[in-house]
Design a protein around this motif. Structure first.
Motif, mmCIF file in Angstrom:
data_model
loop_
_atom_site.group_PDB
_atom_site.id
_atom_site.type_symbol
_atom_site.label_atom_id
_atom_site.label_comp_id
_atom_site.label_asym_id
_atom_site.label_seq_id
_atom_site.Cartn_x
_atom_site.Cartn_y
_atom_site.Cartn_z
ATOM 1 N N UNK A 1 0.845 -1.191 0.000
ATOM 2 C CA UNK A 1 0.000 0.000 0.000
ATOM 3 C C UNK A 1 0.882 1.244 0.000
ATOM 4 N N UNK A 2 0.601 2.196 -0.902
ATOM 5 C CA UNK A 2 1.342 3.455 -0.903
ATOM 6 C C UNK A 2 0.344 4.600 -0.831
ATOM 7 N N UNK A 3 0.495 5.420 0.206
ATOM 8 C CA UNK A 3 -0.349 6.608 0.321
ATOM 9 C C UNK A 3 0.374 7.734 -0.391
ATOM 10 N N UNK B 1 10.078 -2.557 -14.590
ATOM 11 C CA UNK B 1 9.916 -1.147 -14.257
ATOM 12 C C UNK B 1 9.062 -0.822 -13.051
ATOM 13 N N UNK B 2 8.455 -1.815 -12.386
ATOM 14 C CA UNK B 2 7.535 -1.473 -11.291
ATOM 15 C C UNK B 2 8.283 -0.783 -10.147
ATOM 16 N N UNK B 3 9.436 -1.347 -9.753
ATOM 17 C CA UNK B 3 10.187 -0.750 -8.644
ATOM 18 C C UNK B 3 10.592 0.680 -8.999
ATOM 19 N N UNK B 4 11.001 0.874 -10.259
ATOM 20 C CA UNK B 4 11.430 2.202 -10.693
ATOM 21 C C UNK B 4 10.252 3.171 -10.719
ATOM 22 N N UNK B 5 9.067 2.654 -11.076
ATOM 23 C CA UNK B 5 7.869 3.498 -11.091
ATOM 24 C C UNK B 5 7.542 3.954 -9.667
ATOM 25 N N UNK B 6 7.646 3.036 -8.702
ATOM 26 C CA UNK B 6 7.411 3.398 -7.306
ATOM 27 C C UNK B 6 8.402 4.468 -6.865
ATOM 28 N N UNK B 7 9.649 4.302 -7.276
ATOM 29 C CA UNK B 7 10.675 5.264 -6.897
ATOM 30 C C UNK B 7 10.336 6.640 -7.469
ATOM 31 N N UNK B 8 9.862 6.671 -8.724
ATOM 32 C CA UNK B 8 9.512 7.950 -9.347
ATOM 33 C C UNK B 8 8.340 8.608 -8.605
ATOM 34 N N UNK B 9 7.320 7.797 -8.305
ATOM 35 C CA UNK B 9 6.117 8.344 -7.654
ATOM 36 C C UNK B 9 6.467 8.898 -6.278
ATOM 37 N N UNK B 10 7.357 8.199 -5.556
ATOM 38 C CA UNK B 10 7.660 8.614 -4.184
ATOM 39 C C UNK B 10 8.875 9.540 -4.119
ATOM 40 N N UNK B 11 9.314 10.047 -5.277
ATOM 41 C CA UNK B 11 10.462 10.948 -5.263
ATOM 42 C C UNK B 11 10.004 12.365 -4.931
ATOM 43 N N UNK B 12 10.929 13.158 -4.454
ATOM 44 C CA UNK B 12 10.593 14.523 -4.058
ATOM 45 C C UNK B 12 10.185 15.359 -5.260
ATOM 46 N N UNK B 13 10.760 15.086 -6.437
ATOM 47 C CA UNK B 13 10.421 15.903 -7.595
ATOM 48 C C UNK B 13 8.996 15.609 -8.082
ATOM 49 N N UNK B 14 8.427 14.464 -7.640
ATOM 50 C CA UNK B 14 7.043 14.166 -8.004
ATOM 51 C C UNK B 14 6.094 14.647 -6.915
ATOM 52 N N UNK B 15 6.170 14.039 -5.720
ATOM 53 C CA UNK B 15 5.146 14.353 -4.728
ATOM 54 C C UNK B 15 5.610 15.372 -3.692
ATOM 55 N N UNK B 16 6.798 15.952 -3.883
ATOM 56 C CA UNK B 16 7.277 16.968 -2.950
ATOM 57 C C UNK B 16 6.432 18.227 -3.010
ATOM 58 N N UNK C 1 6.094 11.949 7.046
ATOM 59 C CA UNK C 1 5.203 10.877 6.596
ATOM 60 C C UNK C 1 5.635 10.410 5.207
ATOM 61 N N UNK C 2 6.004 11.382 4.361
ATOM 62 C CA UNK C 2 6.473 11.041 3.012
ATOM 63 C C UNK C 2 7.699 10.145 3.077
ATOM 64 N N UNK C 3 8.620 10.513 3.972
ATOM 65 C CA UNK C 3 9.864 9.744 4.084
ATOM 66 C C UNK C 3 9.566 8.297 4.472
ATOM 67 N N UNK C 4 8.693 8.150 5.483
ATOM 68 C CA UNK C 4 8.359 6.809 5.951
ATOM 69 C C UNK C 4 7.682 6.009 4.839
ATOM 70 N N UNK C 5 6.775 6.691 4.109
ATOM 71 C CA UNK C 5 6.028 6.027 3.048
ATOM 72 C C UNK C 5 6.958 5.607 1.918
ATOM 73 N N UNK C 6 7.912 6.492 1.568
ATOM 74 C CA UNK C 6 8.851 6.186 0.490
ATOM 75 C C UNK C 6 9.719 4.988 0.873
ATOM 76 N N UNK C 7 10.109 4.928 2.129
ATOM 77 C CA UNK C 7 10.931 3.800 2.594
ATOM 78 C C UNK C 7 10.129 2.503 2.524
ATOM 79 N N UNK C 8 8.858 2.585 2.957
ATOM 80 C CA UNK C 8 7.971 1.420 2.884
ATOM 81 C C UNK C 8 7.833 0.926 1.450
ATOM 82 N N UNK C 9 7.660 1.868 0.543
ATOM 83 C CA UNK C 9 7.460 1.508 -0.860
ATOM 84 C C UNK C 9 8.722 0.864 -1.426
ATOM 85 N N UNK C 10 9.873 1.400 -1.014
ATOM 86 C CA UNK C 10 11.135 0.881 -1.526
ATOM 87 C C UNK C 10 11.353 -0.554 -1.042
#
Lengths: 424, 352
Positions: free
Chosen positions: B108-110, B301-316, B333-342
């Motif tokens: 799950x990614x918020x 590409x799924x892992x890379x897509x998650x990385x893009x979505x949770x990157x600062x340049x996207x959801x920052x 919260x973003x940091x924790x979520x990005x780590x979870x996604x990774x």
């Protein structure tokens, strides 16, 4: 004998004549009014689409001096260079007075995010560009575009529009320097879908429509004609053929979404064909257009006079020769007209495609029948639902393209009919 | 003519065989389905992802949250979607449906928040509403204005009837139909919340829970609430044409049309970026997407897509998703979520 004045039939006719003429005029007037009303609606519809959409065929571009610095661009590794920085430097060079991180960030947003990819393509295709600065037109951001076209008004307070006074001043400066101009919007015809209005185009949707229609035509025309020939020329008249005929007429009137559900159940879930592919879209639309083509083909076979068949049989032709050499060629114009009208309907269809996943965001232009694809009317629907204001004009422009295609197809049907039709 | 028919027949055969061979190949792009509210953000990420990596651009269908889960949970094979977008957390029943079809490892990614606004044309005065006012204006049954415990069919015709400080304009609210996730969220956050403040309705909760729910969640059907379809652009256009009407839609449409429409204050809070981000504005909801862990590695590409979505340049805060109207989560919260996604941490089924 006193002669009573005899009322002749003529007199009686004359008495009522004025009233009858009046009635006729009124009758004609009703017809005229009906035509005028429908024309008015048509003009209103087309007028509003064209008025909203014509601006989309031109796109604001900004002239930047781009320095393709050999120090930044490594000829052996062109794909990974920082093209966004080249664009930013180009913009900053125009406004040397702007300082501060925040201001520069806003300034950089005058240019589309697609500009970097535009430069990348240019350099990859022509590495000899690397060297001294060159003037290059790049796409402006969609909000700049809307502002230049007057869709964002200057008159409202600054806090309520998406282009600030500062940005407006920069735009005015660019216009005064001749560095900002409206140019023909080639992106609109060459690109696939995009979330950035200035980068969005209809090519993906047009290609999707093309592949879908190829499948539809390639399947529905031969099957439809063969079915019509059998039913018209060979089939015995019995309860079975009656049942088939009733069903075909019935299918022609079924709402198209039902074919989508059928497609989902049969082609996707049972046959495991790929979701969102134009192949499946074509199969579903084949089901939808088949009845139309069968009915039109049967009607045109029926209109071939029996004397032709009898003459052919009389000189010794077999039944198959009669049909293949004489009846089919004579019926072909009518069949093709039916097919084109069926295709035109298939081109405008969205409902059945929803169920098989063709209502989707697809950036890459499809290159084959199993690539994920969308079609023109779906693209129109998706753009109409997008929040960005610049999609309003693009929606109308896409509608104009769709209408032109439909017009061309219907004109082809009329042309074929006039050219090949035989009257007896 | 004969030649034409022959060519067509040949072409159809060709198409059929070509398609059959192509269909056998595996999928080399990510397939995403789900919520139409998350769609504008998901598509923006997908486009960036497609442009800046060597992978193909993901394909995104807008099927609605419920429809998305249905497709997502229909099986574990690569012919099913890899990711589904949702404008609410996954339900227990959906987790069970997934598990039944072999989908047990779900990440799950918020991604952030979306505000739902009530807005009217700039030509009319701004409304200052409380959630109580909105409930009284829109519910099918309300406590009788004369007092007492009786519930009566909604008698209010104008905003002034509801609350004396509001203008004497007819209540005319354009909003999404019941099938929409936006409508569910609006009902839950505004109507459900407000109806518990009325004593006669609150009393129902203990005596007749079913009736309590119905009273809280049923919107009036006498023409004051107009179902305007799922197209929010259409609602904005109608608000412009009729300054007396009020519309309910997502924040991104307010953000894009700030020169034409204004949001009403709800419980004294303006619907702007800041008040939604710090949680003061009462009508906002989290947005999510869910990933099949098993597909990571099978579909490129799924892992890379998650990385893009949770990157600062996207959801920052300054990212391109904020530009599109997504309200970012707080930094930590973003940091924790990005780590979870990774780490691809799956949701635990005993959470439910």
């Amino acid at each position: 004998m006193s002669e009573k004045p005899k009322i002749s039939t003529m007199d009686r006719v004359n008495v009522g004549l004025a009233a009858r003429y009046r009635k006729e005029r009124r009758f004609k007037l009703f017809g005229l009014a009906a035509i005028a009303a429908s024309l008015l609606f048509l003009v209103l519809l087309l007028g509003s689409i064209v008025a909203k959409g014509y601006t989309a065929f031109r796109q604001t571009e900004i002239l930047l001096d781009i320095h393709f610095d050999p120090l930044v661009l490594d000829v052996n590794n062109l794909a990974t260079a920082n093209y966004a920085a080249l664009v930013r430097d180009g913009v900053f060079a125009l406004f040397p007075q702007v300082e501060g991180r925040q201001d520069k960030r806003i300034l950089g947003k005058l240019v589309s995010t697609g500009a970097a990819y535009q430069l990348q393509d240019m350099v990859m295709n022509k590495p000899e560009l690397i060297g001294p600065p060159k003037p290059i037109w790049v796409l402006a951001d969609d909000e700049v575009d809307m502002f230049v076209k007057g869709h964002i008004s200057r008159d409202v307070p600054e806090s309520e529009r998406r282009v600030s006074d500062q940005e407006a001043a920069w735009i005015d400066q660019l216009v005064a320097a001749g560095r900002l101009a409206l140019k023909f919007n080639t992106t609109f015809f060459q690109a696939g879908d995009s979330r950035e209005p200035e980068l969005a185009g209809i090519r993906g949707a047009v290609m999707g429509s093309f592949f879908t229609l190829v499948v539809t035509l390639a399947l529905s025309f031969p099957i439809g004609v063969a079915a019509a020939v059998y039913l018209e020329e060979f089939a015995p008249q019995n309860r079975w053929t009656d049942l088939i005929e009733v069903n075909i007429n019935n299918l022609a009137a079924i709402p198209s979404i039902v074919f989508g559900l059928l497609g989902l159940a049969v082609f996707l879930n049972f046959m495991n064909l790929p979701r969102s592919a134009s192949l499946v879209g074509g199969l579903v639309l084949t089901l939808m257009t088949l009845p139309t083509i069968i009915i039109a083909s049967r009607a045109s076979l029926k209109s071939v006079p029996p004397s032709i068949r009898e003459a052919a049989l009389g000189v010794g032709a077999s039944k198959m020769q009669t049909i293949a050499h004489h009846v089919l060629p004579l019926a072909m114009p009518g069949m093709m007209t039916g097919a084109i009208i069926g295709m035109a309907r298939a081109l405008g269809e969205t409902a059945p495609l929803l169920m098989i996943g063709m209502v989707a965001f697809i950036v890459d232009v499809p290159t084959g029948f199993s690539d994920p694809a969308t079609v023109l009317p779906v693209q129109i629907y998706l753009w109409a639902d997008s929040p960005e204001r610049a999609f309003v004009e693009r929606t109308s422009a896409a509608i104009m393209v769709l209408l032109l295609l439909l017009l061309a197809m219907n004109a082809a049907a009329v042309f074929l009919r006039n050219k090949f039709e035989r009257r007896w | 003519m004969q030649k034409l028919a022959l060519t067509l027949a040949a072409a159809s055969l060709l198409v059929a065989t070509a398609a059959a061979t192509q269909a056998a190949d595996g999928r080399d792009y990510i397939s995403i389905v789900g919520s139409s509210t998350v769609y504008p953000f998901s598509t923006a990420v997908a486009e960036q992802f497609g442009k800046s990596t060597k992978f193909k651009t993901p394909k995104i269908e807008s099927t609605g949250t419920g429809g998305g889960f249905k497709l997502f949970c229909s099986g574990a094979g690569v012919d099913t979607p890899d990711i589904t977008n949702a404008s609410r957390p996954i339900k227990k029943t959906e987790v069970e449906a997934c598990a039944k079809n072999g989908v047990t490892q779900i990440v799950e990614v918020k991604v952030g928040y979306d505000g739902i606004v009530m807005a009217n044309s700039k030509k009319a005065p701004q409304l200052k509403l409380s959630r109580k006012d909105i409930f009284l204006a829109l519910a099918k049954e309300v406590p009788s204005p004369e007092g007492g415990d009786k519930l009566v069919a909604n008698p209010y015709k104008t905003w002034k009837d509801v609350n004396a400080s509001l203008p004497a304009e007819k209540i005319e609210v354009l909003g999404p139909p019941p099938t929409s996730g936006t409508r569910d969220a609006f009902v839950e956050m505004v109507m459900d919340h407000a109806c518990a403040e009325f004593a006669p309705i609150k009393a129902l909760k203990t005596t007749d829970e079913k009736k309590f729910k119905a009273v809280c969640q049923t919107v009036r059907e006498d023409g004051a609430y107009i179902e305007a379809g799922e197209n929010d652009n259409l609602i904005v256009q109608k608000l412009e044409a009729n300054p007396k009407s009020v519309g309910i839609f997502g924040f991104s449409f307010l953000d894009q049309n700030g020169d034409k429409i204004q949001a009403s204050l709800i419980d004294g809070q303006a619907a702007d970026f800041k008040s939604i981000a710090d949680g003061k504005y009462p009508v906002s909801r989290p947005l999510f997407f869910y990933v099949k862990k098993d597909h990571v590695g099978k579909i490129p590409g799924i892992a890379e897509f998650l990385a893009e979505f949770t990157s600062d340049r996207a959801w920052g805060e300054q990212g391109y998703l904020a530009e599109k109207g997504l309200i970012p989560m707080p930094k930590n919260e973003q940091k924790a979520m990005a780590a979870d996604a990774k780490a691809l941490n799956v949701i635990v089924s005993n959470k439910f």
